[in-house]
Design an enzyme around this catalytic site. Structure first.
Site, PDB file in Angstrom:
ATOM      1  N   TYR A   1      35.314  42.102  17.254  1.00  0.00           N
ATOM      2  CA  TYR A   1      36.588  42.826  17.203  1.00  0.00           C
ATOM      3  C   TYR A   1      36.735  43.525  15.854  1.00  0.00           C
ATOM      4  O   TYR A   1      37.137  44.684  15.784  1.00  0.00           O
ATOM      5  CB  TYR A   1      37.757  41.858  17.378  1.00  0.00           C
ATOM      6  CG  TYR A   1      38.178  41.569  18.796  1.00  0.00           C
ATOM      7  CD1 TYR A   1      39.468  41.841  19.229  1.00  0.00           C
ATOM      8  CD2 TYR A   1      37.314  40.978  19.708  1.00  0.00           C
ATOM      9  CE1 TYR A   1      39.887  41.550  20.524  1.00  0.00           C
ATOM     10  CE2 TYR A   1      37.706  40.681  20.996  1.00  0.00           C
ATOM     11  CZ  TYR A   1      39.000  40.970  21.403  1.00  0.00           C
ATOM     12  OH  TYR A   1      39.405  40.680  22.685  1.00  0.00           O
TER      13      TYR A   1
ATOM     14  N   ASN B   1      26.812  32.547  45.334  1.00  0.00           N
ATOM     15  CA  ASN B   1      28.052  33.228  44.990  1.00  0.00           C
ATOM     16  C   ASN B   1      29.110  32.845  46.010  1.00  0.00           C
ATOM     17  O   ASN B   1      28.807  32.674  47.199  1.00  0.00           O
ATOM     18  CB  ASN B   1      27.845  34.750  44.996  1.00  0.00           C
ATOM     19  CG  ASN B   1      28.984  35.480  44.305  1.00  0.00           C
ATOM     20  OD1 ASN B   1      29.057  35.502  43.075  1.00  0.00           O
ATOM     21  ND2 ASN B   1      29.892  36.058  45.078  1.00  0.00           N
ATOM     22  N   ARG B   2      30.328  32.694  45.513  1.00  0.00           N
ATOM     23  CA  ARG B   2      31.412  32.280  46.422  1.00  0.00           C
ATOM     24  C   ARG B   2      31.537  33.238  47.602  1.00  0.00           C
ATOM     25  O   ARG B   2      31.767  32.827  48.736  1.00  0.00           O
ATOM     26  CB  ARG B   2      32.728  32.210  45.639  1.00  0.00           C
ATOM     27  CG  ARG B   2      33.917  31.720  46.442  1.00  0.00           C
ATOM     28  CD  ARG B   2      35.110  31.487  45.531  1.00  0.00           C
ATOM     29  NE  ARG B   2      35.459  32.701  44.802  1.00  0.00           N
ATOM     30  CZ  ARG B   2      36.314  33.627  45.263  1.00  0.00           C
ATOM     31  NH1 ARG B   2      36.868  33.480  46.462  1.00  0.00           N
ATOM     32  NH2 ARG B   2      36.600  34.687  44.548  1.00  0.00           N
ATOM     33  N   THR B   3      31.363  34.532  47.332  1.00  0.00           N
ATOM     34  CA  THR B   3      31.328  35.523  48.405  1.00  0.00           C
ATOM     35  C   THR B   3      29.874  35.695  48.848  1.00  0.00           C
ATOM     36  O   THR B   3      29.060  36.286  48.134  1.00  0.00           O
ATOM     37  CB  THR B   3      31.891  36.875  47.923  1.00  0.00           C
ATOM     38  OG1 THR B   3      33.199  36.678  47.385  1.00  0.00           O
ATOM     39  CG2 THR B   3      31.954  37.877  49.060  1.00  0.00           C
TER      40      THR B   3
ATOM     41  N   ASN C   1      32.691  36.807  18.767  1.00  0.00           N
ATOM     42  CA  ASN C   1      33.523  37.827  19.393  1.00  0.00           C
ATOM     43  C   ASN C   1      34.632  38.298  18.456  1.00  0.00           C
ATOM     44  O   ASN C   1      35.009  39.474  18.473  1.00  0.00           O
ATOM     45  CB  ASN C   1      34.119  37.296  20.690  1.00  0.00           C
ATOM     46  CG  ASN C   1      33.106  37.260  21.820  1.00  0.00           C
ATOM     47  OD1 ASN C   1      31.902  37.226  21.577  1.00  0.00           O
ATOM     48  ND2 ASN C   1      33.572  37.263  23.044  1.00  0.00           N
TER      49      ASN C   1
ATOM     50  N   ARG D   1      34.301  33.156  35.935  1.00  0.00           N
ATOM     51  CA  ARG D   1      35.401  33.439  35.025  1.00  0.00           C
ATOM     52  C   ARG D   1      35.866  32.175  34.304  1.00  0.00           C
ATOM     53  O   ARG D   1      36.013  31.110  34.919  1.00  0.00           O
ATOM     54  CB  ARG D   1      36.572  34.056  35.788  1.00  0.00           C
ATOM     55  CG  ARG D   1      37.742  34.478  34.905  1.00  0.00           C
ATOM     56  CD  ARG D   1      38.886  34.981  35.772  1.00  0.00           C
ATOM     57  NE  ARG D   1      38.514  36.162  36.530  1.00  0.00           N
ATOM     58  CZ  ARG D   1      38.608  37.411  36.069  1.00  0.00           C
ATOM     59  NH1 ARG D   1      39.056  37.619  34.833  1.00  0.00           N
ATOM     60  NH2 ARG D   1      38.259  38.432  36.827  1.00  0.00           N
ATOM     61  N   ALA D   2      36.078  32.300  33.005  1.00  0.00           N
ATOM     62  CA  ALA D   2      36.527  31.147  32.218  1.00  0.00           C
ATOM     63  C   ALA D   2      37.878  30.652  32.709  1.00  0.00           C
ATOM     64  O   ALA D   2      38.697  31.414  33.227  1.00  0.00           O
ATOM     65  CB  ALA D   2      36.616  31.530  30.743  1.00  0.00           C
TER      66      ALA D   2
ATOM     67  N   GLY E   1      25.577  39.863  24.607  1.00  0.00           N
ATOM     68  CA  GLY E   1      24.648  40.975  24.741  1.00  0.00           C
ATOM     69  C   GLY E   1      25.011  41.909  25.867  1.00  0.00           C
ATOM     70  O   GLY E   1      24.350  42.938  26.057  1.00  0.00           O
TER      71      GLY E   1
ATOM     72  N   LYS F   1      30.432  31.195  19.618  1.00  0.00           N
ATOM     73  CA  LYS F   1      30.504  32.434  20.408  1.00  0.00           C
ATOM     74  C   LYS F   1      31.882  33.081  20.241  1.00  0.00           C
ATOM     75  O   LYS F   1      31.989  34.317  20.161  1.00  0.00           O
ATOM     76  CB  LYS F   1      30.242  32.124  21.878  1.00  0.00           C
ATOM     77  CG  LYS F   1      30.433  33.320  22.833  1.00  0.00           C
ATOM     78  CD  LYS F   1      29.569  34.517  22.457  1.00  0.00           C
ATOM     79  CE  LYS F   1      29.444  35.528  23.587  1.00  0.00           C
ATOM     80  NZ  LYS F   1      30.713  36.061  24.078  1.00  0.00           N
TER      81      LYS F   1
ATOM     82  N   HIS G   1      61.530  21.484  -1.074  1.00  0.00           N
ATOM     83  CA  HIS G   1      60.175  21.202  -0.598  1.00  0.00           C
ATOM     84  C   HIS G   1      59.238  20.749  -1.713  1.00  0.00           C
ATOM     85  O   HIS G   1      58.087  20.414  -1.446  1.00  0.00           O
ATOM     86  CB  HIS G   1      59.598  22.442   0.086  1.00  0.00           C
ATOM     87  CG  HIS G   1      60.267  22.782   1.385  1.00  0.00           C
ATOM     88  ND1 HIS G   1      60.161  21.991   2.507  1.00  0.00           N
ATOM     89  CD2 HIS G   1      61.083  23.813   1.728  1.00  0.00           C
ATOM     90  CE1 HIS G   1      60.855  22.518   3.494  1.00  0.00           C
ATOM     91  NE2 HIS G   1      61.431  23.629   3.051  1.00  0.00           N
TER      92      HIS G   1
END
Length: 482
Positions: free
Chosen positions: A191, A33-35, A187, A76-77, A130, A183, A451
Site C-alpha cells: 500500500y 471447487n464448490r461450483t 501488503n 475467500r478469507a 505475486g 504477509k 495522569h
C-alpha cells in the site's frame, strides 16, 4: 489409480494458476471447487494437457490424496475458510495437513492451528504473494503455523516458489499466525509503495505539467536504477498503454482505489501494538479519500484549487522526486519491520528478518533490488532495532534528504497532496530527534487528568503529579499504556 500429492480447493484465478504451477513441477494435483461447473471447465480447458484431476465432492478429493494428506485452501478469507475446515475435518485423519493460502487474519490462523491440533492434524497459514502471474510462474510464499507440517510441505512449496540467486522465495516464517502476519505487513508495505508511486506521478503530471510520455520515460529510467522493482516496472508499462485512439488509458480510469482489508489490518495492528506506522497508515487513508469521488468533485467546485504554476528546472525537480521516493520507501519498510519486530515480541515468534527479505525478493508484489540491502543489513546485525540505524540506510537517507524536502515543499506550494511522502519525512525527523514536545503533552495530561509524568532529573519509572492550579489534590490517575 495413482494418488495425488496435494489437493487444492478453490479455483479462482490464483487457485487455477497454483494448480498449473504445481503440475509443471511434477506434482500430482487434485482440485475441487464448490461450483462443480468451474472445476469441470478448468479440467477441460487450462488443465486439459496436464495430470491434474478433478473431484466433484470433498470426499472424492480426500480419497484421491496420498497420506498424510496435504490440502491447500484458496478460498475467500473469513467464514468461508472455517466452513471448508468444518466440512473437511470429518473426512481427514491424524497427521493430515490443511494449508490456508488466502489473505487470512493472523488471529484466525492462530485459532485454526489450535483447533486442528486438538484433532491431531496440522494447520499452516500460508501467505502467498505475486498475483496471478506469480501464482502461475513462481510466487513468494510465507508459511507459518504448526511447524511439524513444514518437512512435509517444504519440498512442494519451495519447488513452486520464485527463485532469486537459486534461493527459493519461500522460507518457514514461524509458529501460529506468523506467516499470515508477515504477509499482512507485506501488503501494508505494498500500500505504501503504491501510494508513493502515485504521488510521484501526480506531482509530475499536475504539478510540473509533464505529459504521459515524459513521465513514462522517467519511470523506465528509475527502473534501471536503485528504484528497480516490480511496481515501478508495471507503472512504466501502464503509462505507456494507449487506447485505440492513441490516448492514454490511465486518463480514463476512475480515480477511486479499492482495497480488500490487509492494509487496514496492518494499521489496526500498529495501533494495537503502539507502533508509529505513519506512512502505511496514510496510504490506507489516501485510498479511503479517493473513494469519496463525488464529495471531492463537489468540494473542488466550492473550494477551488490553488493557483500556483511551476517555474523551474523540471529535470532537477524530477531528480528530487526520485530522492523523495527512495527515502520514503526506506521509511515504509523500516516501519513495516518495526511492526514485525514488536509483534514477534508480543506473540513469541522467532522471526528471521533477513530471511523475510529473501522471501520478498522475487515473486511478490513488492519485489525489488532494494530487498538485498535489507538482507545485508540484518546480516550485519541480527538484532538491528531499525533499518534507519543501519550504516547503509542511514547514509542513503542523509543523501536523499535535501531532495526529499524540496519535493515535499513543492507539493505544499502547488497544492499537490503528498500524504505518504510528507508523513514519511515527518517520521524521519521525529525518529532522529532526541527531544520531542511530548513533555508538554504529558504536562497537559497531568493538568487536566492527574495522569502524572516522569522527570528528566529522576530515574525512569518514577511518576510525579503537580497541583497546577493550587486547587487540586494528591490523587492521581492509574498508570497504563495503550
Amino acid at each position: 489409480m495413482e494418488k495425488a500429492d496435494i489437493g487444492l480447493i478453490g479455483l479462482a484465478v490464483m487457485g487455477q494458476n497454483l494448480a498449473l504451477n504445481m503440475d509443471d513441477h511434477g506434482f500430482r494435483v487434485a482440485v475441487y471447487n464448490r461450483t462443480t461447473k468451474r472445476m469441470q471447465e478448468f479440467i477441460a480447458g487450462p488443465a486439459a494437457d496436464t495430470r491434474i484431476t478433478g473431484a466433484e465432492t470433498l470426499r472424492a478429493l480426500v480419497d484421491s490424496l496420498e497420506k498424510p494428506r496435504r490440502i491447500l485452501l484458496m478460498v475467500r478469507a473469513g467464514k468461508a475458510v472455517d466452513a471448508v475446515i468444518d466440512s473437511l475435518l470429518p473426512l481427514l485423519e491424524t497427521g493430515d495437513i490443511i494449508i490456508d493460502g488466502g489473505n487470512s487474519r493472523h488471529t484466525d490462523t492462530e485459532r485454526r492451528v489450535t483447533r486442528l491440533a486438538e484433532h491431531g492434524m496440522h494447520f499452516v497459514g500460508c501467505g502467498i504473494s505475486g498475483g496471478e502471474e506469480g501464482a502461475r510462474h513462481g510466487p513468494a510464499i510465507m508459511p507459518g503455523g504448526d511447524e511439524a507440517a513444514w518437512p512435509v510441505i517444504k519440498p512442494l512449496l519451495q519447488s513452486i516458489a520464485a527463485r532469486v540467486d537459486d534461493v527459493p522465495c519461500c522460507q518457514w516464517i514461524g509458529r501460529g499466525g506468523a506467516g499470515h502476519y508477515v504477509k499482512m505487513v507485506h501488503n501494508g508495505i505494498e500500500y505504501g509503495d503504491m501510494q508513493l508511486i502515485a504521488e510521484a506521478y501526480q506531482l509530475m503530471r499536475d504539478g510540473l505539467g509533464m505529459d504521459m510520455d515524459a513521465i513514462q520515460t522517467v519511470f523506465s529510467r528509475w527502473n534501471r536504477g536503485r528504484l528497480n522493482s516490480y511496481l515501478i516496472e508495471i507503472t512504466a508499462d501502464i503509462l505507456a498503454y494507449r487506447e485505440a485512439d492513441g490516448t492514454p488509458l490511465l486518463d480514463r480510469i476512475l480515480d477511486s482505489a479499492g482495497q480488500k482489508g490487509t492494509g487496514k489490518w496492518t494499521g489496526i495492528s500498529a495501533l494495537d501494538l503502539g507502533m508509529p506506522l505513519t506512512l502505511i497508515g496514510e496510504a490506507v487513508f489516501a485510498r479511503c479519500l479517493s473513494a469519496l469521488k463525488d464529495q471531492r468533485m463537489k468540494a473542488q467546485g466550492i473550494l477551488g484549487l490553488p493557483v500556483a504554476d511551476f517555474e523551474g528546472d523540471t529535470e532537477k525537480v524530477v531528480d528530487a522526486i526520485e530522492q523523495a521516493l527512495y527515502a520514503s520507501k526506506i521509511v515504509s519498510y523500516a516501519q513495516g519491520y518495526m511492526l514485525m519486530q514488536e509483534a514477534a515480541q508480543v506473540h513469541g515468534w522467532d522471526l528471521h528478518y533477513g530471511d523475510i527479505a529473501l522471501v520478498w525478493r522475487g515473486g511478490c508484489i513488492i519485489r525489488s533490488r532494494f530487498l538485498n540491502n535489507i538482507k545485508d543489513a540484518y546480516a550485519r546485525d541480527g538484532k538491528l532495532e531499525n533499518l534507519l540505524l543501519d550504516e547503509f540506510f542511514a547514509a542513503r537517507m542523509l543523501d536523499a534528504e535535501a531532495g526529499w524536502r524540496k519535493t515535499c515543499s513543492l507539493g505544499v506550494e502547488l497544492g499537490i497532496p503528498l500524504p505518504a511522502m510528507t508523513s514519511g519525512l515527518s517520521f524521519f525527523d521525529g525518529y532522529r530527534r532526541g527531544q520531542l514536545p511530548a513533555n508538554l503533552i504529558q504536562a497537559q495530561r497531568d493538568y487536566f487528568g492527574a495522569h502524572t509524568y516522569e522527570r528528566t532529573d529522576r530515574p525512569r519509572g518514577e511518576h510525579f503529579h503537580t497541583d497546577w492550579t493550587g486547587e487540586g489534590g494528591d490523587a492521581t490517575s492509574g498508570q497504563y499504556d495503550v
